[in-house]
Design a protein around this motif. Structure first.
Motif, PDB file in Angstrom:
ATOM      1  N   GLU A 198       0.829  -1.205   0.000  1.00 46.71           N
ATOM      2  CA  GLU A 198       0.000   0.000   0.000  1.00 46.71           C
ATOM      3  C   GLU A 198       0.866   1.258   0.000  1.00 46.71           C
ATOM      4  OE1 GLU A 198      -3.967  -1.758   2.272  1.00 46.71           O
ATOM      5  OE2 GLU A 198      -2.412  -0.783   3.464  1.00 46.71           O
ATOM      6  N   LYS A 199       1.945   1.241   0.786  1.00 45.06           N
ATOM      7  CA  LYS A 199       2.844   2.395   0.812  1.00 45.06           C
ATOM      8  C   LYS A 199       3.525   2.583  -0.538  1.00 45.06           C
ATOM      9  CE  LYS A 199       5.210   3.279   4.659  1.00 45.06           C
ATOM     10  NZ  LYS A 199       6.117   3.045   5.815  1.00 45.06           N
ATOM     11  N   ARG A 200       3.954   1.493  -1.162  1.00 42.63           N
ATOM     12  CA  ARG A 200       4.620   1.587  -2.461  1.00 42.63           C
ATOM     13  C   ARG A 200       3.654   2.094  -3.522  1.00 42.63           C
ATOM     14  NH1 ARG A 200       8.342   3.473  -5.246  1.00 42.63           N
ATOM     15  NH2 ARG A 200       8.660   2.453  -7.240  1.00 42.63           N
ATOM     16  N   ILE A 201       2.425   1.603  -3.505  1.00 44.03           N
ATOM     17  CA  ILE A 201       1.414   2.064  -4.468  1.00 44.03           C
ATOM     18  C   ILE A 201       1.164   3.556  -4.301  1.00 44.03           C
ATOM     19  CG2 ILE A 201      -1.051   1.915  -5.027  1.00 44.03           C
ATOM     20  CD1 ILE A 201      -0.762  -1.163  -4.586  1.00 44.03           C
ATOM     21  N   ALA A 202       1.067   4.011  -3.047  1.00 39.68           N
ATOM     22  CA  ALA A 202       0.869   5.442  -2.794  1.00 39.68           C
ATOM     23  C   ALA A 202       2.057   6.246  -3.315  1.00 39.68           C
ATOM     24  CB  ALA A 202       0.667   5.683  -1.302  1.00 39.68           C
ATOM     25  N   SER A 203       3.264   5.724  -3.126  1.00 34.86           N
ATOM     26  CA  SER A 203       4.464   6.399  -3.604  1.00 34.86           C
ATOM     27  C   SER A 203       4.477   6.482  -5.138  1.00 34.86           C
ATOM     28  CB  SER A 203       5.699   5.645  -3.109  1.00 34.86           C
ATOM     29  OG  SER A 203       6.860   6.166  -3.667  1.00 34.86           O
ATOM     30  N   ILE A 204       4.082   5.414  -5.772  1.00 33.69           N
ATOM     31  CA  ILE A 204       4.033   5.409  -7.239  1.00 33.69           C
ATOM     32  C   ILE A 204       3.015   6.434  -7.736  1.00 33.69           C
ATOM     33  CG2 ILE A 204       3.438   4.046  -9.286  1.00 33.69           C
ATOM     34  CD1 ILE A 204       4.518   1.582  -7.758  1.00 33.69           C
ATOM     35  N   LYS A 205       1.887   6.515  -7.066  1.00 35.83           N
ATOM     36  CA  LYS A 205       0.859   7.489  -7.479  1.00 35.83           C
ATOM     37  C   LYS A 205       1.392   8.922  -7.390  1.00 35.83           C
ATOM     38  CE  LYS A 205      -3.199   4.719  -6.405  1.00 35.83           C
ATOM     39  NZ  LYS A 205      -4.390   4.584  -5.554  1.00 35.83           N
ATOM     40  N   VAL A 206       2.176   9.202  -6.361  1.00 35.71           N
ATOM     41  CA  VAL A 206       2.773  10.534  -6.229  1.00 35.71           C
ATOM     42  C   VAL A 206       3.740  10.789  -7.389  1.00 35.71           C
ATOM     43  CG1 VAL A 206       4.364  11.918  -4.817  1.00 35.71           C
ATOM     44  CG2 VAL A 206       2.486  10.681  -3.733  1.00 35.71           C
ATOM     45  N   GLN A 207       4.527   9.777  -7.722  1.00 37.57           N
ATOM     46  CA  GLN A 207       5.465   9.915  -8.843  1.00 37.57           C
ATOM     47  C   GLN A 207       4.725  10.113 -10.162  1.00 37.57           C
ATOM     48  OE1 GLN A 207       8.577   6.921  -9.012  1.00 37.57           O
ATOM     49  NE2 GLN A 207       8.481   6.681  -6.787  1.00 37.57           N
ATOM     50  N   VAL A 208       3.619   9.410 -10.340  1.00 40.47           N
ATOM     51  CA  VAL A 208       2.824   9.561 -11.563  1.00 40.47           C
ATOM     52  C   VAL A 208       2.277  10.986 -11.651  1.00 40.47           C
ATOM     53  CG1 VAL A 208       0.656   8.884 -12.686  1.00 40.47           C
ATOM     54  CG2 VAL A 208       2.228   7.131 -11.853  1.00 40.47           C
ATOM     55  N   ASP A 209       1.758  11.499 -10.540  1.00 41.14           N
ATOM     56  CA  ASP A 209       1.243  12.870 -10.530  1.00 41.14           C
ATOM     57  C   ASP A 209       2.349  13.870 -10.886  1.00 41.14           C
ATOM     58  OD1 ASP A 209      -1.312  12.055  -9.906  1.00 41.14           O
ATOM     59  OD2 ASP A 209      -1.111  12.450  -7.750  1.00 41.14           O
ATOM     60  N   ALA A 210       3.550  13.651 -10.358  1.00 39.97           N
ATOM     61  CA  ALA A 210       4.669  14.538 -10.665  1.00 39.97           C
ATOM     62  C   ALA A 210       5.018  14.490 -12.148  1.00 39.97           C
ATOM     63  CB  ALA A 210       5.880  14.165  -9.810  1.00 39.97           C
ATOM     64  N   GLN A 211       5.054  13.301 -12.703  1.00 39.63           N
ATOM     65  CA  GLN A 211       5.373  13.164 -14.132  1.00 39.63           C
ATOM     66  C   GLN A 211       4.281  13.800 -14.997  1.00 39.63           C
ATOM     67  OE1 GLN A 211       8.280  11.978 -15.488  1.00 39.63           O
ATOM     68  NE2 GLN A 211       8.952  11.963 -13.359  1.00 39.63           N
ATOM     69  N   ARG A 212       3.043  13.653 -14.568  1.00 38.93           N
ATOM     70  CA  ARG A 212       1.956  14.272 -15.328  1.00 38.93           C
ATOM     71  C   ARG A 212       2.044  15.789 -15.282  1.00 38.93           C
ATOM     72  NH1 ARG A 212      -3.285  11.723 -13.023  1.00 38.93           N
ATOM     73  NH2 ARG A 212      -4.219  13.307 -14.325  1.00 38.93           N
ATOM     74  N   SER A 213       2.451  16.323 -14.140  1.00 38.76           N
ATOM     75  CA  SER A 213       2.649  17.773 -14.021  1.00 38.76           C
ATOM     76  C   SER A 213       3.766  18.237 -14.939  1.00 38.76           C
ATOM     77  CB  SER A 213       2.970  18.155 -12.574  1.00 38.76           C
ATOM     78  OG  SER A 213       1.873  17.918 -11.746  1.00 38.76           O
ATOM     79  N   ILE A 214       4.837  17.476 -14.987  1.00 38.38           N
ATOM     80  CA  ILE A 214       5.959  17.823 -15.866  1.00 38.38           C
ATOM     81  C   ILE A 214       5.492  17.801 -17.325  1.00 38.38           C
ATOM     82  CG2 ILE A 214       8.189  17.013 -16.749  1.00 38.38           C
ATOM     83  CD1 ILE A 214       8.775  16.010 -13.881  1.00 38.38           C
ATOM     84  N   LEU A 215       4.730  16.769 -17.673  1.00 41.15           N
ATOM     85  CA  LEU A 215       4.242  16.656 -19.052  1.00 41.15           C
ATOM     86  C   LEU A 215       3.322  17.829 -19.394  1.00 41.15           C
ATOM     87  CD1 LEU A 215       4.439  14.781 -21.475  1.00 41.15           C
ATOM     88  CD2 LEU A 215       2.443  13.561 -20.620  1.00 41.15           C
ATOM     89  N   SER A 216       2.473  18.215 -18.446  1.00 41.80           N
ATOM     90  CA  SER A 216       1.588  19.365 -18.687  1.00 41.80           C
ATOM     91  C   SER A 216       2.404  20.629 -18.889  1.00 41.80           C
ATOM     92  CB  SER A 216       0.659  19.573 -17.499  1.00 41.80           C
ATOM     93  OG  SER A 216      -0.455  18.762 -17.601  1.00 41.80           O
ATOM     94  N   ALA A 217       3.447  20.792 -18.084  1.00 44.52           N
ATOM     95  CA  ALA A 217       4.274  21.989 -18.210  1.00 44.52           C
ATOM     96  C   ALA A 217       5.024  22.030 -19.543  1.00 44.52           C
ATOM     97  CB  ALA A 217       5.275  22.052 -17.060  1.00 44.52           C
ATOM     98  N   LEU A 218       5.335  20.870 -20.080  1.00 45.89           N
ATOM     99  CA  LEU A 218       6.062  20.813 -21.352  1.00 45.89           C
ATOM    100  C   LEU A 218       5.164  21.111 -22.549  1.00 45.89           C
ATOM    101  CD1 LEU A 218       8.329  17.670 -20.748  1.00 45.89           C
ATOM    102  CD2 LEU A 218       9.040  20.081 -20.830  1.00 45.89           C
ATOM    103  N   LYS A 219       3.871  21.013 -22.367  1.00 48.87           N
ATOM    104  CA  LYS A 219       2.959  21.244 -23.507  1.00 48.87           C
ATOM    105  C   LYS A 219       2.898  22.680 -23.911  1.00 48.87           C
ATOM    106  CE  LYS A 219      -0.048  17.313 -23.011  1.00 48.87           C
ATOM    107  NZ  LYS A 219      -1.377  16.853 -22.777  1.00 48.87           N
TER     108      LYS A 219
END
Length: 115
Positions: free
Chosen positions: A94-115
């Protein structure tokens, strides 16, 4: 600076790991279900025996933490071990899944900023 292709590759990698960890968690949950049922039944029977003893004699009803420790002491070691190990694995996943979700959100933010 990151480029969109590397961010997408990282997102794919994270999605794959998230899928793997989610499946592992589901497997742990399935394996724990019958064991936790036996565990809860044992705890219930143990507390009932303590209650009977307390109602017959003048012994005090122990606090919840002590009741749980006494039950664990009386519980078969294999049952306690399987439950403890399974619950620890569930918590780690559960902790690892939560950590991955945070990383996914960060990557999505980066992708949005690159658009």
């Amino acid at each position: 600076m990151a480029d969109p292709a590397s961010v997408m590759a990282k997102l794919d990698e994270l999605a794959s790991e998230l899928d793997t960890r989610s499946k592992e968690l589901a497997g742990v949950e399935r394996a724990l279900e019958p064991v936790e049922t036996r565990y809860e039944a044992f705890i219930g029977e143990w507390e009932y025996s303590l209650w009977e003893e307390a109602s017959v004699s003048d012994t005090k009803w122990p606090p919840e933490k002590l009741r749980l420790r006494l039950a664990h002491r009386a519980m078969p070691a294999d049952l306690l071990g399987v439950v403890t190990t399974g619950q620890a694995k569930r918590k780690r996943l559960e902790k690892r899944i939560a950590s991955i979700k945070v990383q996914v959100d960060a990557q999505r933010s980066i992708l949005s900023a690159l658009k």
